[in-house]
Design an enzyme around this catalytic site. Structure first.
Site, PDB file in Angstrom:
ATOM      1  N   GLU A 140       0.914  -1.216   0.212  1.00  0.00           N
ATOM      2  CA  GLU A 140      -0.055   0.004   0.095  1.00  0.00           C
ATOM      3  C   GLU A 140       0.885   1.180  -0.182  1.00  0.00           C
ATOM      4  O   GLU A 140       0.515   2.214   0.721  1.00  0.00           O
ATOM      5  CB  GLU A 140      -1.278  -0.057   1.164  1.00  0.00           C
ATOM      6  CG  GLU A 140      -2.029  -1.227   1.098  1.00  0.00           C
ATOM      7  CD  GLU A 140      -2.707  -1.443   2.484  1.00  0.00           C
ATOM      8  OE1 GLU A 140      -2.728  -0.386   3.402  1.00  0.00           O
ATOM      9  OE2 GLU A 140      -3.436  -2.261   2.481  1.00  0.00           O
ATOM     10  N   ASN A 188       2.024  -5.509  -3.130  1.00  0.00           N
ATOM     11  CA  ASN A 188       0.856  -5.517  -2.689  1.00  0.00           C
ATOM     12  C   ASN A 188      -0.021  -4.357  -2.510  1.00  0.00           C
ATOM     13  O   ASN A 188       0.515  -3.383  -1.679  1.00  0.00           O
ATOM     14  CB  ASN A 188       0.789  -6.544  -1.546  1.00  0.00           C
ATOM     15  CG  ASN A 188      -0.577  -7.059  -1.016  1.00  0.00           C
ATOM     16  OD1 ASN A 188      -1.182  -7.629  -2.022  1.00  0.00           O
ATOM     17  ND2 ASN A 188      -1.112  -6.884   0.113  1.00  0.00           N
ATOM     18  N   HIS A 224     -10.474  -6.466  -1.993  1.00  0.00           N
ATOM     19  CA  HIS A 224     -11.512  -6.226  -1.130  1.00  0.00           C
ATOM     20  C   HIS A 224     -12.455  -5.444  -2.033  1.00  0.00           C
ATOM     21  O   HIS A 224     -12.601  -4.297  -2.128  1.00  0.00           O
ATOM     22  CB  HIS A 224     -10.927  -5.116   0.050  1.00  0.00           C
ATOM     23  CG  HIS A 224      -9.846  -6.033   0.827  1.00  0.00           C
ATOM     24  ND1 HIS A 224     -10.174  -6.724   1.706  1.00  0.00           N
ATOM     25  CD2 HIS A 224      -8.795  -5.468   0.929  1.00  0.00           C
ATOM     26  CE1 HIS A 224      -9.163  -7.319   2.203  1.00  0.00           C
ATOM     27  NE2 HIS A 224      -8.132  -6.270   1.936  1.00  0.00           N
ATOM     28  N   GLU A 256      -6.110 -10.858  -0.907  1.00  0.00           N
ATOM     29  CA  GLU A 256      -7.033 -10.401   0.317  1.00  0.00           C
ATOM     30  C   GLU A 256      -8.350 -10.354  -0.165  1.00  0.00           C
ATOM     31  O   GLU A 256      -9.253  -9.614   0.287  1.00  0.00           O
ATOM     32  CB  GLU A 256      -6.813  -9.056   0.873  1.00  0.00           C
ATOM     33  CG  GLU A 256      -5.201  -9.002   1.188  1.00  0.00           C
ATOM     34  CD  GLU A 256      -4.855  -7.814   1.956  1.00  0.00           C
ATOM     35  OE1 GLU A 256      -5.801  -6.919   2.521  1.00  0.00           O
ATOM     36  OE2 GLU A 256      -3.637  -7.590   2.080  1.00  0.00           O
ATOM     37  N   ASP A 258     -12.280 -10.480  -0.630  1.00  0.00           N
ATOM     38  CA  ASP A 258     -13.539 -10.607   0.377  1.00  0.00           C
ATOM     39  C   ASP A 258     -14.417  -9.426  -0.435  1.00  0.00           C
ATOM     40  O   ASP A 258     -14.076  -8.731  -1.241  1.00  0.00           O
ATOM     41  CB  ASP A 258     -13.454 -10.386   1.808  1.00  0.00           C
ATOM     42  CG  ASP A 258     -12.689  -9.123   2.256  1.00  0.00           C
ATOM     43  OD1 ASP A 258     -12.753  -7.975   1.252  1.00  0.00           O
ATOM     44  OD2 ASP A 258     -12.327  -8.869   3.525  1.00  0.00           O
TER      45      ASP A 258
HETATM   46  O1  G3I Z   1      -3.559  -7.332  18.976  1.00  0.00           O
HETATM   47  C1  G3I Z   1      -4.116  -6.164  19.396  1.00  0.00           C
HETATM   48  C2  G3I Z   1      -4.475  -6.392  20.833  1.00  0.00           C
HETATM   49  O2  G3I Z   1      -3.206  -6.663  21.612  1.00  0.00           O
HETATM   50  C3  G3I Z   1      -5.277  -5.249  21.257  1.00  0.00           C
HETATM   51  O3  G3I Z   1      -5.487  -5.514  22.689  1.00  0.00           O
HETATM   52  C4  G3I Z   1      -6.381  -4.690  20.466  1.00  0.00           C
HETATM   53  C5  G3I Z   1      -7.147  -3.664  21.005  1.00  0.00           C
HETATM   54  O4  G3I Z   1      -7.817  -3.049  20.043  1.00  0.00           O
HETATM   55  O5  G3I Z   1      -5.982  -4.565  19.031  1.00  0.00           O
HETATM   56  C6  G3I Z   1      -5.337  -5.745  18.568  1.00  0.00           C
HETATM   57  O6  G3I Z   1      -5.038  -5.693  17.290  1.00  0.00           O
HETATM   58  C7  G3I Z   1      -5.838  -5.288  16.382  1.00  0.00           C
HETATM   59  C8  G3I Z   1      -5.318  -6.500  15.182  1.00  0.00           C
HETATM   60  O7  G3I Z   1      -6.171  -6.361  14.196  1.00  0.00           O
HETATM   61  C9  G3I Z   1      -5.412  -7.849  15.745  1.00  0.00           C
HETATM   62  O8  G3I Z   1      -6.706  -7.978  15.972  1.00  0.00           O
HETATM   63  C10 G3I Z   1      -5.603  -3.982  15.807  1.00  0.00           C
HETATM   64  O9  G3I Z   1      -6.384  -3.103  16.615  1.00  0.00           O
HETATM   65  C11 G3I Z   1      -6.270  -3.942  14.634  1.00  0.00           C
HETATM   66  O10 G3I Z   1      -6.164  -2.588  13.783  1.00  0.00           O
HETATM   67  C12 G3I Z   1      -5.990  -4.760  13.602  1.00  0.00           C
HETATM   68  O11 G3I Z   1      -6.730  -4.667  12.348  1.00  0.00           O
HETATM   69  C13 G3I Z   1      -6.233  -5.384  11.229  1.00  0.00           C
HETATM   70  C14 G3I Z   1      -5.748  -4.360  10.072  1.00  0.00           C
HETATM   71  O12 G3I Z   1      -5.366  -4.896   8.867  1.00  0.00           O
HETATM   72  C15 G3I Z   1      -4.797  -3.155  10.489  1.00  0.00           C
HETATM   73  O13 G3I Z   1      -4.786  -2.327   9.781  1.00  0.00           O
HETATM   74  C16 G3I Z   1      -7.005  -6.351  10.660  1.00  0.00           C
HETATM   75  O14 G3I Z   1      -7.589  -7.514  11.569  1.00  0.00           O
HETATM   76  C17 G3I Z   1      -6.810  -6.766   9.433  1.00  0.00           C
HETATM   77  O15 G3I Z   1      -7.773  -7.587   8.702  1.00  0.00           O
HETATM   78  C18 G3I Z   1      -6.508  -5.901   8.396  1.00  0.00           C
HETATM   79  O16 G3I Z   1      -5.735  -6.299   7.084  1.00  0.00           O
HETATM   80  C19 G3I Z   1      -5.498  -5.204   6.129  1.00  0.00           C
HETATM   81  C20 G3I Z   1      -4.301  -5.914   5.459  1.00  0.00           C
HETATM   82  O17 G3I Z   1      -3.141  -6.274   6.254  1.00  0.00           O
HETATM   83  C21 G3I Z   1      -3.817  -4.911   4.155  1.00  0.00           C
HETATM   84  N1  G3I Z   1      -4.855  -4.752   3.558  1.00  0.00           N
HETATM   85  C22 G3I Z   1      -6.165  -4.311   4.131  1.00  0.00           C
HETATM   86  C23 G3I Z   1      -6.610  -5.343   5.133  1.00  0.00           C
HETATM   87  C24 G3I Z   1      -8.056  -5.079   5.745  1.00  0.00           C
HETATM   88  O18 G3I Z   1      -7.743  -3.797   6.339  1.00  0.00           O
END
Ligand code: G3I
Length: 335
Positions: A140, A188, A224, A256, A258
Site C-alpha cells: 500500500e 501488494n 477487497h 485478500e 472478500d
Molecule cells: O492485537 C491487538 C491487541 O493486543 C489489542 O488489545 C487490540 C485492541 O484494539 O488490538 C489488537 O490489534 C488489532 C489487530 O487487528 C489484531 O486483532 C488492531 O487493533 C487492529 O487494527 C487490527 O486490524 C487489522 C488491520 O489490517 C490493521 O490495519 C485487521 O485485523 C486486518 O484484517 C487488516 O488487514 C489489512 C491488510 O493487512 C492489508 N490490506 C487491508 C486489510 C484490511 O484492512
C-alpha cells in the site's frame, strides 16, 4: 485429470488441477474452534497471517537482537501449515500501518530508520528461510491518485531516500533478496484491480523495476471488492488490468479477496455468489494468477464486520455454514 476433478470435494482439490493455490488469512487464536481448524486444514493450500507477521506484532521491542522479535505466533502458523501440507505466505515487511510504537515514537533520523528497516527485513526473512514461499515486501505505498503515500518509511522521516520517488521501495526489495533469495517477492496493494491512475502508477514502477532487474517477482491484488465491480465494464477492466501486469512477466496473487455486501438477504447473497464466480473465472483465464486467497474464513471473524464496513464478505457464514459464494467459487474452479 477428469477423475480428480470429479472427486474434488474441497476448494484446494478443485484448484489443484490448474496448479492454482487457494489461500486464506489466518488468526491463530481461532484455531481453538474445531470447525475453523478443520476448514483451515482441508480447504486451502496456502495461508497467511492476518496480522502476526506485520511489523508491530513481530518486532515489538527496539533493537535488532533476537529478543527484539516475537516469532511465537508466526511459528504456530508455520507449524499448522506444515502439518497440513500447506504453504505459508508472508505479509508484510514495509507498510505505513501497524508499525511498532517504539518506531513511531522514537524520533529516529533517516539513517536510523534505514538501519531499523534493513535490520527488520533481514532478520524476518532469515528467520523463515525457505519456509515462507512468498512475501509482500511492500504494501500500500500509493495513494488513489497514483502519488506515493507519505509514510514513516518513505518521507516521515523516511530511510534517507525521501526525494527519490520509488527508490525506497526498490531498496526494500533489494534488502529482501539479499537476506534470502528463495521466496517470491511481491508488491501488494488495494484499489489496483481496475485500469486507473493507481494501477497505472504501480504498473509503471514495476515496469521500471523489471527493466533494471530489481528483484520483484509478483503483484498482489488485494481485491477487497463489492458490488461496484459487478458490471461488464469493470469486469473487463479487471481482466485487462491483470493482463498488463502479467505481460511484464509478473506472477499474480489475489491476496485478500472478500466482498462486503449491504445485508445477508437471500437475493444479496445470491448476487454475491455470482460475482465471486465471475472473479474466479477471470482469474482462471490468466495463467499468471497462481493464488486466490480469501481474507479470512467466516463472516463472523472478518474485519469487514467491524465499524462501518458492509459485512457478509466471505465464503462461510458465522455458523460455519457454506454460503452460496462457496458453491460458486467451487463451481468456477471446477468448470
Ligand atoms: O492485537 C491487538 C491487541 O493486543 C489489542 O488489545 C487490540 C485492541 O484494539 O488490538 C489488537 O490489534 C488489532 C489487530 O487487528 C489484531 O486483532 C488492531 O487493533 C487492529 O487494527 C487490527 O486490524 C487489522 C488491520 O489490517 C490493521 O490495519 C485487521 O485485523 C486486518 O484484517 C487488516 O488487514 C489489512 C491488510 O493487512 C492489508 N490490506 C487491508 C486489510 C484490511 O484492512
Amino acid at each position: 485429470m477428469l477423475l480428480s476433478l470429479l472427486l474434488a470435494t474441497t476448494l484446494r482439490q478443485a484448484a489443484a488441477r490448474d496448479h492454482l493455490d487457494v489461500g486464506f488469512a489466518i488468526t491463530p487464536s481461532f484455531l481453538s474452534e474445531p470447525e475453523y481448524a478443520q476448514i483451515a486444514g482441508t480447504e486451502f493450500s496456502v495461508l497467511e497471517a492476518e496480522n502476526a507477521t506485520k511489523f508491530e506484532p513481530i518486532h515489538p521491542r527496539p533493537g535488532n537482537q533476537p529478543g527484539s522479535y516475537d516469532f511465537a505466533e508466526p511459528d504456530k502458523i508455520l507449524a499448522f501449515a506444515e502439518a497440513h501440507h500447506m504453504k505459508m505466505r508472508g505479509h508484510t515487511l514495509v507498510w505505513h500501518s501497524q508499525i511498532a510504537p517504539w518506531v513511531r515514537r522514537g524520533n529516529y533520523t533517516p539513517e536510523q530508520m534505514n538501519e531499523i528497516l534493513h535490520g527488520h527485513i533481514d532478520a524476518v526473512l532469515k528467520h523463515f528461510g525457505r519456509k515462507v514461499f512468498a512475501w509482500d515486501v511492500v504494501n500500500e505505498a500509493f495513494e488513489d491518485n497514483g502519488s506515493l503515500r507519505s509514510t514513516p518509511w518513505f518521507n516521515r522521516p523516511g530511510i534517507g531516500l525521501a526525494d527519490q520517488g520509488t527508490k525506497y521501495i526498490e531498496q526494500a526489495f533489494r534488502w529482501a533478496h539479499e537476506a534470502n533469495p528463495s521466496p517470491k517477492l511481491f508488491y501488494n496493494d488495494y484499489g489496483i484491480e481496475l485500469l486507473g491512475k493507481k494501477s497505472d502508477a504501480v504498473l509503471a514502477m514495476l515496469r521500471d523495476f523489471r527493466s533494471r532487474h530489481v528483484p520483484v517477482d509478483g503483484i498482489g491484488f488485494q481485491m477487497h471488492v463489492g458490488f461496484w465491480l459487478d458490471n461488464p465494464g469493470n469486469l473487463a477492466s479487471l481482466e485487462q488490468n491483470m493482463k498488463r501486469f502479467s505481460d511484464l512477466g509478473l506472477i499474480i496473487h489475489v491476496t485478500e479477496l472478500d466482498m462486503g455486501v449491504p445485508n445477508g438477504d437471500p437475493d444479496t447473497i445470491k448476487r454475491q455468489a455470482e460475482l465471486y464466480g465471475k472473479i474466479v473465472a477471470i482469474c482462471r483465464r490468466n495463467p499468471a494468477v497462481k493464488l486466490i486467497q480469501f481474507w479470512g474464513i467466516t463472516d463472523g471473524h472478518s474485519w469487514l464486520n467491524r465499524g462501518a464496513n458492509s459485512g457478509h464478505g466471505l465464503l462461510w457464514d458465522e455458523n460455519y455454514q457454506r454460503k452460496p459464494a462457496y458453491q460458486a467459487v467451487m463451481a468456477a474452479l471446477a468448470r
